[in-house]
Design a protein around this motif. Structure first.
Motif, mmCIF file in Angstrom:
data_model
loop_
_atom_site.group_PDB
_atom_site.id
_atom_site.type_symbol
_atom_site.label_atom_id
_atom_site.label_comp_id
_atom_site.label_asym_id
_atom_site.label_seq_id
_atom_site.Cartn_x
_atom_site.Cartn_y
_atom_site.Cartn_z
ATOM 1 N N ARG A 394 0.835 -1.201 0.000
ATOM 2 C CA ARG A 394 0.000 0.000 0.000
ATOM 3 C C ARG A 394 0.874 1.256 0.000
ATOM 4 N NH1 ARG A 394 -2.203 3.505 3.962
ATOM 5 N NH2 ARG A 394 -4.248 4.345 3.394
ATOM 6 N N GLY A 395 0.441 2.235 -0.781
ATOM 7 C CA GLY A 395 1.148 3.511 -0.816
ATOM 8 C C GLY A 395 2.303 3.563 -1.795
ATOM 9 N N GLN A 396 2.528 2.460 -2.526
ATOM 10 C CA GLN A 396 3.623 2.440 -3.485
ATOM 11 C C GLN A 396 3.108 2.813 -4.874
ATOM 12 O OE1 GLN A 396 6.809 1.980 -2.269
ATOM 13 N NE2 GLN A 396 5.607 2.077 -0.370
ATOM 14 N N PRO A 397 3.949 3.457 -5.680
ATOM 15 C CA PRO A 397 3.495 3.868 -7.013
ATOM 16 C C PRO A 397 3.127 2.672 -7.866
ATOM 17 C CG PRO A 397 5.893 4.079 -6.789
ATOM 18 C CD PRO A 397 5.344 3.786 -5.425
ATOM 19 N N PRO A 398 2.130 2.838 -8.738
ATOM 20 C CA PRO A 398 1.462 4.104 -9.091
ATOM 21 C C PRO A 398 0.289 4.466 -8.185
ATOM 22 C CG PRO A 398 0.666 2.359 -10.498
ATOM 23 C CD PRO A 398 1.716 1.730 -9.627
ATOM 24 N N ALA A 399 -0.017 3.637 -7.170
ATOM 25 C CA ALA A 399 -1.164 3.900 -6.287
ATOM 26 C C ALA A 399 -0.731 4.804 -5.134
ATOM 27 C CB ALA A 399 -1.737 2.591 -5.761
ATOM 28 N N LEU A 400 -0.498 6.072 -5.441
ATOM 29 C CA LEU A 400 0.005 7.011 -4.441
ATOM 30 C C LEU A 400 -1.089 7.411 -3.453
ATOM 31 C CD1 LEU A 400 2.071 9.353 -6.800
ATOM 32 C CD2 LEU A 400 2.854 7.314 -5.568
ATOM 33 N N LEU A 401 -0.685 7.650 -2.212
ATOM 34 C CA LEU A 401 -1.627 8.080 -1.186
ATOM 35 C C LEU A 401 -1.896 9.576 -1.325
ATOM 36 C CD1 LEU A 401 -0.373 6.245 2.042
ATOM 37 C CD2 LEU A 401 -2.061 5.480 0.362
ATOM 38 N N GLY A 402 -3.118 9.965 -1.056
ATOM 39 C CA GLY A 402 -3.471 11.380 -1.015
ATOM 40 C C GLY A 402 -3.181 11.977 0.350
ATOM 41 N N PHE A 403 -3.336 13.293 0.450
ATOM 42 C CA PHE A 403 -3.037 14.005 1.691
ATOM 43 C C PHE A 403 -3.862 13.444 2.854
ATOM 44 C CE2 PHE A 403 -3.300 17.480 4.744
ATOM 45 C CZ PHE A 403 -2.001 17.954 4.785
ATOM 46 N N ALA A 404 -5.177 13.301 2.652
ATOM 47 C CA ALA A 404 -6.049 12.813 3.725
ATOM 48 C C ALA A 404 -5.684 11.391 4.140
ATOM 49 C CB ALA A 404 -7.511 12.875 3.286
ATOM 50 N N GLU A 405 -5.269 10.570 3.162
ATOM 51 C CA GLU A 405 -4.900 9.190 3.477
ATOM 52 C C GLU A 405 -3.627 9.103 4.304
ATOM 53 O OE1 GLU A 405 -6.121 6.335 -0.097
ATOM 54 O OE2 GLU A 405 -5.057 8.127 -0.799
ATOM 55 N N CYS A 406 -2.792 10.137 4.238
ATOM 56 C CA CYS A 406 -1.520 10.133 4.968
ATOM 57 C C CYS A 406 -1.645 10.733 6.370
ATOM 58 C CB CYS A 406 -0.464 10.894 4.168
ATOM 59 S SG CYS A 406 1.227 10.632 4.733
ATOM 60 N N ILE A 407 -2.761 11.386 6.659
ATOM 61 C CA ILE A 407 -2.932 12.005 7.976
ATOM 62 C C ILE A 407 -2.800 10.988 9.109
ATOM 63 C CG2 ILE A 407 -4.615 13.141 9.489
ATOM 64 C CD1 ILE A 407 -5.496 14.822 7.094
ATOM 65 N N PRO A 408 -3.366 9.772 9.014
ATOM 66 C CA PRO A 408 -3.184 8.808 10.106
ATOM 67 C C PRO A 408 -1.722 8.496 10.396
ATOM 68 C CG PRO A 408 -4.995 8.124 8.712
ATOM 69 C CD PRO A 408 -4.331 9.270 8.008
ATOM 70 N N LYS A 409 -0.884 8.424 9.360
ATOM 71 C CA LYS A 409 0.548 8.195 9.600
ATOM 72 C C LYS A 409 1.151 9.369 10.365
ATOM 73 C CE LYS A 409 4.994 7.363 7.329
ATOM 74 N NZ LYS A 409 5.734 7.143 6.067
ATOM 75 N N TYR A 410 0.797 10.584 9.950
ATOM 76 C CA TYR A 410 1.291 11.774 10.646
ATOM 77 C C TYR A 410 0.829 11.787 12.096
ATOM 78 C CZ TYR A 410 1.991 16.708 11.813
ATOM 79 O OH TYR A 410 2.365 17.886 12.424
ATOM 80 N N ARG A 411 -0.446 11.539 12.305
ATOM 81 C CA ARG A 411 -0.978 11.542 13.665
ATOM 82 C C ARG A 411 -0.326 10.440 14.517
ATOM 83 N NH1 ARG A 411 -4.971 14.150 15.852
ATOM 84 N NH2 ARG A 411 -6.158 15.695 14.668
ATOM 85 N N GLY A 412 -0.062 9.299 13.912
ATOM 86 C CA GLY A 412 0.581 8.226 14.640
ATOM 87 C C GLY A 412 1.957 8.611 15.146
ATOM 88 N N CYS A 413 2.600 9.543 14.446
ATOM 89 C CA CYS A 413 3.920 10.022 14.860
ATOM 90 C C CYS A 413 3.851 11.116 15.921
ATOM 91 C CB CYS A 413 4.673 10.563 13.647
ATOM 92 S SG CYS A 413 5.269 9.315 12.495
ATOM 93 N N VAL A 414 2.869 12.008 15.813
ATOM 94 C CA VAL A 414 2.897 13.223 16.635
ATOM 95 C C VAL A 414 1.963 13.187 17.847
ATOM 96 C CG1 VAL A 414 3.577 14.587 14.632
ATOM 97 C CG2 VAL A 414 1.160 14.429 15.239
ATOM 98 N N GLU A 415 0.966 12.297 17.829
ATOM 99 C CA GLU A 415 0.070 12.229 18.990
ATOM 100 C C GLU A 415 0.841 11.747 20.208
ATOM 101 O OE1 GLU A 415 -3.171 9.780 17.688
ATOM 102 O OE2 GLU A 415 -4.240 11.470 16.758
ATOM 103 N N GLY A 416 0.632 12.428 21.326
ATOM 104 C CA GLY A 416 1.392 12.137 22.529
ATOM 105 C C GLY A 416 2.655 12.967 22.643
ATOM 106 N N VAL A 417 3.021 13.625 21.529
ATOM 107 C CA VAL A 417 4.184 14.521 21.532
ATOM 108 C C VAL A 417 3.723 15.971 21.469
ATOM 109 C CG1 VAL A 417 6.319 15.169 20.363
ATOM 110 C CG2 VAL A 417 5.577 12.774 20.370
ATOM 111 N N LEU A 418 2.759 16.245 20.584
ATOM 112 C CA LEU A 418 2.214 17.590 20.420
ATOM 113 C C LEU A 418 0.800 17.663 20.974
ATOM 114 C CD1 LEU A 418 3.214 18.336 16.696
ATOM 115 C CD2 LEU A 418 4.487 18.972 18.775
ATOM 116 N N PRO A 419 0.411 18.813 21.518
ATOM 117 C CA PRO A 419 -0.991 18.999 21.905
ATOM 118 C C PRO A 419 -1.890 18.919 20.680
ATOM 119 C CG PRO A 419 0.410 20.717 22.867
ATOM 120 C CD PRO A 419 1.239 19.975 21.855
ATOM 121 N N GLU A 420 -3.131 18.507 20.874
ATOM 122 C CA GLU A 420 -4.052 18.333 19.766
ATOM 123 C C GLU A 420 -4.219 19.617 18.960
ATOM 124 O OE1 GLU A 420 -6.836 16.736 17.082
ATOM 125 O OE2 GLU A 420 -5.346 15.819 18.406
#
Length: 448
Positions: A394-420
């Protein structure tokens, strides 16, 4: 062709308006993925040592060192944030050039914060610097066979190009930045599974920006450093440069950022499809770890030169361990950074499952990072045999992820580190990065 000089000309002469909507949109997605890792990275193994090193060095307060509550000279901030990003092993790559977007964003965001660069300038610097390092990687694939870590070697030049674009250097100064960076370009593939592998991305960010700042002050180098008979390309490939004319001939047709795949799991790229497939088999068949008698995985000769730790001794080795990665996929509901912890490494259940995984190296498949497909054979306790041959993840070309689809990955990194509230604000800024007047606003939002 005058490759070095022509790359410099294209970098200095290309404007934001020259990029497609797809180029801009995907750049924002990749920026979010990279920034999430930069925020999470200070909590990974070895990162505390980098923070202490940067603090001891001191110097001008120019750019944020994430997780440290401080600013440092731009080169040192890039060193730290680049190391942090790589420490997560979440970096997004493109193949067969074997370079990463995570090498560039720590340098770009540090220099952008120092300069107060616009979001459009940041996006332009990213697309062009990625193109430079990717086209170099494609021409110098033999370097990887010889043992170089190309994502950091070509990445040093990429970071120099990025800095030159943000500083708005002319063609000659940009060529000098490339030349200076070429003298610092390195990286050794054998380092995977160690802290030295993690910092190689930080070195690229630091060295590239150092090269740019020196070039901006009039420092010079050989302006044919890439293509000369005794230049970088011939040195790192032992004279086996592949189709060098394509560096310029294929430039931007399309831009190589559109070949970047986004990782789902915090470990080596070459493990992604095997983990995803194993988790899918577990779910589809309703299996538990006890249902697995053995798993055999056929791989080519390249694979064990990178994924080289069958029995990991620490968290970093675990990120380059096929048996441990498949153990996480079978024993944990999700494959998260916690699965690579010492606690899991030493857990008797994980240790027992690792022994069920056998790697079979097929020398007859050849040596290449891409263009081959692993064969996974799951032998179950009830006598059944399940076979899978995943071609991609999943997420490999040519089936690229969109911005909204990548938000969970970002949140998985920053939740617990940054305030909501800061998480929400940072996502909003990145979603509209091309409208952002000062990228420093984003860095101030995530700096803690």
């Amino acid at each position: 062709m005058k490759t070095t000089r022509e790359i410099a000309a294209r970098v200095s002469g290309t404007q934001f308006e020259d990029f497609s909507d797809q180029d801009v949109s995907y750049s924002k997605t990749l920026a979010m993925s990279a920034l999430g890792a930069m925020v999470a990275g200070p909590h990974c193994v070895g990162s505390d040592k980098i923070t202490r090193y940067v603090k001891r060095a001191g110097g001008a307060e120019e750019a944020s060192v994430l997780g440290a509550g401080m600013k440092a000279p731009v080169e040192m901030a890039a060193l730290a944030n680049g190391t942090f990003a790589h420490a997560t092993e979440y970096e997004d790559d493109s193949f067969p050039e074997a370079v990463s977007s995570y090498t560039l964003f720590p340098a770009i965001l540090a220099m952008g914060e120092k300069l107060g660069s616009s979001g459009q300038d940041v996006i332009s610097a990213f697309i062009l610097s990625y193109e430079a390092q990717a086209r170099i990687g494609l021409a110098c694939r033999e370097a990887r066979r010889l043992g170089f870590m190309v994502l950091s070697l070509a990445g040093s030049i990429g970071c120099a190009v990025a800095g030159a674009k943000l500083l708005k250097l002319d063609e000659e100064s940009t060529a000098n930045a490339i030349a200076i960076a070429s003298s610092q370009a390195s990286g050794i593939g054998y380092q995977t599974g160690t802290m030295s592998h993690i910092i190689e991305m930080g070195f690229s960010a630091r060295n590239g920006l150092t090269a740019t700042l020196l070039a901006a002050d009039g420092f010079t180098g050989q302006q044919d450093i890439l293509e000369a008979p005794r230049g970088l390309f011939n040195i790192i490939t032992a004279g086996k440069v592949e189709n060098p004319d394509a560096i310029l001939g294929d430039w931007g047709k399309p831009y190589r950022i559109n070949e970047i795949g986004i990782k789902s799991y915090p470990c080596c790229y070459h493990l992604q499809r095997m983990i995803e497939t194993t988790a899918a088999v577990r779910e589809e068949e309703g299996l538990s770890a006890d249902d697995i008698k053995s798993i055999s995985v056929e791989v080519n000769a390249f694979f064990p030169t990178v994924v080289q730790h069958a029995e990991p001794n620490d968290e970093i080795q675990a990120q380059f361990s096929l048996p441990h990665s498949l153990a996480i996929a079978m024993l944990e509901p999700q494959v998260l950074p916690s699965g690579f912890s010492r606690e899991k490494i030493n857990d008797p259940k994980f240790a027992a499952f690792r022994k069920k995984v056998e790697t079979i190296v097929r020398e007859d498949w050849g040596w290449t990072p891409t263009g081959w497909t692993p064969n996974l054979t799951y032998r179950l306790a009830d006598g059944r045999i399940i076979k899978r041959s995943p071609e991609t993840a999943r997420g490999q070309p040519p089936a690229l992820l969109g911005f909204a689809e990548c938000i969970p990955k970002y949140r998985g990194c920053v939740e617990g580190v940054l305030p909501e509230s800061q998480i929400v604000t940072s996502i909003e800024i990145m979603a509209k990065m091309d409208k952002c007047a000062d990228i420093g606003e984003l860095m101030r939002t995530v700096a803690v």
